[in-house]
Design an enzyme around this catalytic site. Structure first.
Site: not given
Ligand code: SDX
Length: 428
Positions: A306, A363
């Protein structure tokens, strides 16, 4: 530089900027004069360090895993409140008296019916259309039917359109489901609660009496509470940006629905259950954990991570306990729940997830509950949109009611070609 000023030196200029404090949470540096004083923009793609507005509706402390709606912790609201009461709270800022709650619920109930002509919109879609495509289309079309509540400068119009949107989303969502399974639409039943009515419109059929199961109604209502609002997430920011141009509320909510659909946002609940189905049994979990950690593999654990929560999403905690309640009420089991629990256990003990502070989010477990209740995965994000409509509407009202609000218009760091002369086709 006074203690509540920030000083920035850029391009030989030193600029003092005021620091503003909220009631709780991080202070902000007011950079609104930065461009005028330095000729420079700030740069923050994805808005990782940017506050887009003032708001008094929802507060999140991502490090502590805290979520407050008008100051009330989500855990207490999930345990003691109802979606109608939380809707009133989000819209009005205070918990209602019993009379206020009764009046509000009655008003919403009496707006659940949809203009009969809107039913023809559904017949224009293929039966296998994703319900979120239908939601984008039908909600956007509402402004063609409710012209009498689209003057956003009129507080009465804003109130009526807000009530219409909250009230009609369950009807529109249920109709999207009915259309996809080829069953007749079921009209709203004003004798039922908001959530009970939604369940009947979704799963009831004209040939039989539909009985709402109280435990399922309570679980569904709690799931709506958990999805109601969440500060300035991507879809709420979309609604605010659309609203800042003066677009009518129906169009703004349709824009929010479109943004929510993405798998990185509200589409994650559908993607998370599909991921659990693909994993199948616990013995296959490590392979997917390894894929999620592999920089060369685009696979991510859906329902994990998140932007704000660097701790356990408090909504996921409630969601996990709700799984057990629904299983007991329906006397069902789902092996995917065990797989999800084991996946969480393995991931949270893995240094990759611990270091990046990746925890289950709202989720991760929701799809297991919704599937047990009988919803197809394609309806999961529709249910998220149904519940989030009250948050979108509350945030939209807060913005529109602010006399100082301006149209949102970010700038950019330009990386394209500098000015050059046109080359005639014959010379190319
Ligand atoms: C919702 O914003 C809100 O409040 C949203 C929400 C709401 O109520 O409105 O809470 C609802 O959207 C919840 C989130 C649902 N999405 C997912 O579950 C999809 C999977 N999660 C990700 O794609 C990710 O965690 C995000 C999109 C939710 C957040 O991404 P960020 O904050 O942009 O973080 P990032 O992509 O920069 O990740 C940071 C690091 C990265 O690695 P590095 O590049 O630093 O090496 O963490 C890794 C990412 O690769 N990473 C993950 C991961 N999520 C982040 N690695 C594996 N699995 C994951 N799920």
């Amino acid at each position: 530089m006074s203690e509540n000023q920030a000083s920035l030196t850029a391009g030989g200029n030193s600029v003092d900027m005021p620091i503003k404090s909220g009631t709780i949470g991080p202070d902000v540096i007011d950079i609104r004069k930065l461009y005028g004083q330095t000729g420079m923009f700030t740069y923050d793609p994805g808005f990782t360090s940017t506050a887009s507005c003032d708001s008094a509706i929802t507060y999140i402390d991502g490090d502590e895993g805290v979520l407050l709606h008008r100051g009330y912790p989500i855990g207490q609201l999930a345990e003691h409140s109802s979606f109608m009461e939380v809707s009133y709270l989000l819209l009005n800022g205070e918990l209602p008296s019993s009379q206020e709650l009764a009046d509000f619920s009655r008003t919403i109930t009496r707006h659940t019916m949809l203009h009969e002509q809107l039913a023809t919109f559904y017949r224009g879609f293929r039966r296998d259309a994703h319900p979120m495509a239908i939601m984008c289309g039908v909600v956007g079309a509402l402004s063609a039917f409710y012209h009498d509540s689209t003057d956003i400068a009129d507080p009465t119009h804003r109130k009526i359109s807000s009530h219409r949107l909250i009230a009609k989303m369950p009807t529109i969502a249920a109709m999207a489901y009915k259309y996809s399974v080829g069953q007749p639409f079921v009209y709203p039943d004003n004798k039922l609660s908001y959530t009970g009515n939604f369940l009947k419109m979704t799963f009831g059929v004209p040939a039989e009496e539909y009985e709402v199961i109280p435990a399922v109604e309570k679980a569904m209502d709690r799931i709506f509470i958990l999805h109601a609002d969440h500060e300035q997430n991507a879809s709420t920011s979309t609604v605010r940006l659309a609203g800042s141009s003066g677009a009518n509320p129906f169009a703004c909510i349709a824009a929010g629905i479109a943004c929510l659909w993405g798998p990185a946002h509200g589409g994650a609940n559908e993607a998370a259950l599909n991921m659990l189905k693909e994993i199948g049994t616990p013995d296959r979990i490590q392979h997917y954990i390894d894929r999620a950690k592999d920089k060369n593999d685009p696979f991510r654990l859906m329902g994990f991570g998140h932007r704000v929560y660097k701790n356990y999403d408090p909504r996921a905690t409630v969601m996990q306990s709700t799984v057990r309640e629904v299983f007991a009420a329906l006397n069902v089991q789902d092996p995917l729940f065990e797989t999800a629990l084991r996946l969480e256990e393995i991931a949270l003990s893995d240094p990759y997830f611990a270091e990046k502070k990746l925890f289950p989010n709202v989720d991760f477990y929701s799809g297991i509950i919704l599937s047990a209740i009988g919803f197809p995965t394609t309806m999961f994000t529709v249910l998220f949109a149904l519940a989030r409509t009250v948050g979108w509407v509350a945030q939209w009202n807060e913005m529109i009611s602010d006399p100082g609000q301006k149209i949102g218009r970010p700038r950019q760091l330009y990386t394209g070609p500098t000015a050059r002369d046109y080359v005639p086709l014959s010379d190319r």
